[in-house]
Design a protein around this motif. Structure first.
Motif, PDB file in Angstrom:
ATOM      1  N   ALA B  94       3.038   9.072  -9.353  1.00 32.43           N
ATOM      2  CA  ALA B  94       2.720  10.088 -10.359  1.00 32.43           C
ATOM      3  C   ALA B  94       3.278   9.657 -11.710  1.00 32.43           C
ATOM      4  N   PRO B  95       2.837  10.267 -12.783  1.00 27.71           N
ATOM      5  CA  PRO B  95       3.366   9.930 -14.113  1.00 27.71           C
ATOM      6  C   PRO B  95       4.877  10.114 -14.171  1.00 27.71           C
ATOM      7  N   GLY B  96       5.522   9.331 -15.019  1.00 22.85           N
ATOM      8  CA  GLY B  96       6.978   9.385 -15.118  1.00 22.85           C
ATOM      9  C   GLY B  96       7.524   8.020 -14.809  1.00 22.85           C
ATOM     10  N   ARG B  97       8.576   7.956 -14.068  1.00 21.55           N
ATOM     11  CA  ARG B  97       9.187   6.666 -13.776  1.00 21.55           C
ATOM     12  C   ARG B  97       8.562   5.994 -12.567  1.00 21.55           C
ATOM     13  N   ARG B  98       7.662   6.711 -11.908  1.00 17.93           N
ATOM     14  CA  ARG B  98       6.747   6.055 -10.983  1.00 17.93           C
ATOM     15  C   ARG B  98       7.346   5.535  -9.684  1.00 17.93           C
ATOM     16  N   ALA B  99       8.030   6.380  -8.976  1.00 13.54           N
ATOM     17  CA  ALA B  99       8.417   6.034  -7.608  1.00 13.54           C
ATOM     18  C   ALA B  99       7.158   5.953  -6.760  1.00 13.54           C
ATOM     19  N   LEU B 100       7.053   4.935  -5.935  1.00 18.50           N
ATOM     20  CA  LEU B 100       5.879   4.736  -5.093  1.00 18.50           C
ATOM     21  C   LEU B 100       6.033   5.449  -3.756  1.00 18.50           C
ATOM     22  N   THR B 101       4.967   6.132  -3.345  1.00 18.93           N
ATOM     23  CA  THR B 101       4.874   6.686  -1.998  1.00 18.93           C
ATOM     24  C   THR B 101       3.907   5.809  -1.229  1.00 18.93           C
ATOM     25  N   PHE B 102       4.376   5.220  -0.132  1.00 17.06           N
ATOM     26  CA  PHE B 102       3.594   4.254   0.628  1.00 17.06           C
ATOM     27  C   PHE B 102       2.939   4.880   1.845  1.00 17.06           C
ATOM     28  N   GLY B 103       1.788   4.297   2.225  1.00 18.45           N
ATOM     29  CA  GLY B 103       1.209   4.587   3.517  1.00 18.45           C
ATOM     30  C   GLY B 103       1.976   3.849   4.602  1.00 18.45           C
ATOM     31  N   SER B 104       1.562   4.051   5.839  1.00 14.84           N
ATOM     32  CA  SER B 104       2.294   3.493   6.983  1.00 14.84           C
ATOM     33  C   SER B 104       1.924   2.044   7.285  1.00 14.84           C
ATOM     34  N   GLY B 105       0.891   1.529   6.627  1.00 12.20           N
ATOM     35  CA  GLY B 105       0.554   0.123   6.781  1.00 12.20           C
ATOM     36  C   GLY B 105      -0.575  -0.126   7.769  1.00 12.20           C
ATOM     37  N   THR B 106      -1.329  -1.201   7.512  1.00 12.31           N
ATOM     38  CA  THR B 106      -2.388  -1.675   8.425  1.00 12.31           C
ATOM     39  C   THR B 106      -2.168  -3.153   8.670  1.00 12.31           C
ATOM     40  N   ARG B 107      -2.034  -3.482   9.940  1.00  9.92           N
ATOM     41  CA  ARG B 107      -1.846  -4.887  10.298  1.00  9.92           C
ATOM     42  C   ARG B 107      -3.217  -5.514  10.509  1.00  9.92           C
ATOM     43  N   LEU B 108      -3.589  -6.416   9.625  1.00  4.98           N
ATOM     44  CA  LEU B 108      -4.888  -7.082   9.668  1.00  4.98           C
ATOM     45  C   LEU B 108      -4.765  -8.455  10.304  1.00  4.98           C
ATOM     46  N   GLN B 109      -5.638  -8.710  11.263  1.00  5.05           N
ATOM     47  CA  GLN B 109      -5.722 -10.028  11.871  1.00  5.05           C
ATOM     48  C   GLN B 109      -7.148 -10.536  11.707  1.00  5.05           C
ATOM     49  N   VAL B 110      -7.293 -11.672  11.029  1.00  8.81           N
ATOM     50  CA  VAL B 110      -8.601 -12.278  10.839  1.00  8.81           C
ATOM     51  C   VAL B 110      -8.709 -13.471  11.785  1.00  8.81           C
ATOM     52  N   GLN B 111      -9.646 -13.378  12.710  1.00  5.82           N
ATOM     53  CA  GLN B 111      -9.793 -14.426  13.714  1.00  5.82           C
ATOM     54  C   GLN B 111     -10.733 -15.523  13.220  1.00  5.82           C
ATOM     55  N   PRO B 112     -10.356 -16.790  13.454  1.00  3.76           N
ATOM     56  CA  PRO B 112     -11.165 -17.909  12.954  1.00  3.76           C
ATOM     57  C   PRO B 112     -12.472 -18.077  13.719  1.00  3.76           C
TER      58      PRO B 112
END
Lengths: 112, 112
Positions: B94-112
């Motif tokens: 949000a505006p201001g000093r901008r602390a980040l709120t993160f999502g829980s993450g997505t682990r991506l695996q790209v197979q060859p």
């Protein structure tokens, strides 16, 4: 131009001890924020320093404290360590104005 | 109200395919939405970011789509490569000093 640097990279402490982690921001950045990242989770905001004062604080107990020096570098102190404090501690720096935050490589803290 | 919800938790894509990661937020004060890429043992690296005055932003193979009315945004990785295999986090501030709120993450695996 060096990015955000953190020290040490790894640390092992005993429950009840105190620890100090250090961060040097990217050149030209005046704001430093600290985050805690537990294994498999997203970073959680601890607090933010600007002009040597704590400006914002996340949902962390008073055992977590910090400091910012005139050269913008910062320290994170954790007292009375608990096993649950084991995590990757990340420092992020931001420039005046833009919202972009750049992270260091983190300090892996293990409490045994 | 500060949450950012991210899905899926993990994703497997074939080389050359499209990877899509979604996030939803609650706080209507958020006005900056970055995506970070994190490799094991490293800090998060800023990938691409968007503000709510545009509906899409593209940088190389990475595109953010933003739906302000639905309070949702997504990351599309075109022509996914094995080197893209990492954990991706959405975030918001949000505006201001901008602390980040993160999502829980997505682990991506790209197979060859």
């Amino acid at each position: 131009d060096a990015g955000v640097t953190q020290s040490p990279t790894h640390l092992i402490k005993t429950r009840g001890q105190q620890v100090t982690l250090r961060c040097s921001p990217k050149s030209g950045h005046d704001t430093v924020s600290w985050y805690q990242q537990a294994l498999g989770q997203g970073p959680q905001f601890i607090f933010q320093y600007y002009e040597e004062e704590e400006r914002q604080r996340g949902n962390f107990p008073d055992r977590f404290s910090g400091h910012q020096f005139p050269n913008y570098s910062s320290e994170l102190n954790v007292n009375a360590l608990l096993l649950g404090d084991s995590a990757l501690y990340l420092c992020a720096s931001s420039p005046v104005g833009p919202a972009e935050a750049f992270f260091g490589q983190g300090t892996r803290l293990t409490v045994v | 109200q500060q949450q950012v919800k991210q899905s899926p938790q993990s994703l497997i894509v074939q080389k050359g395919g499209i990877s899509i990661i979604n996030c939803a937020y609650e706080n209507t004060a958020f006005d900056y939405f970055p995506w970070y890429q994190q490799f094991p043992g490293k800090g998060p690296a800023l990938l691409i970011a968007i503000r709510p005055d545009v509906s899409e932003k593209k940088e190389g193979r990475f595109t953010i789509s933003f739906n302000k009315s639905a309070k949702q945004f997504s990351l599309h990785i075109m022509d996914s490569q094995p080197g893209d295999s990492a954990t991706y986090f959405c975030a918001a501030s949000a505006p201001g000093r901008r602390a980040l709120t993160f999502g829980s993450g997505t682990r991506l695996q790209v197979q060859p």
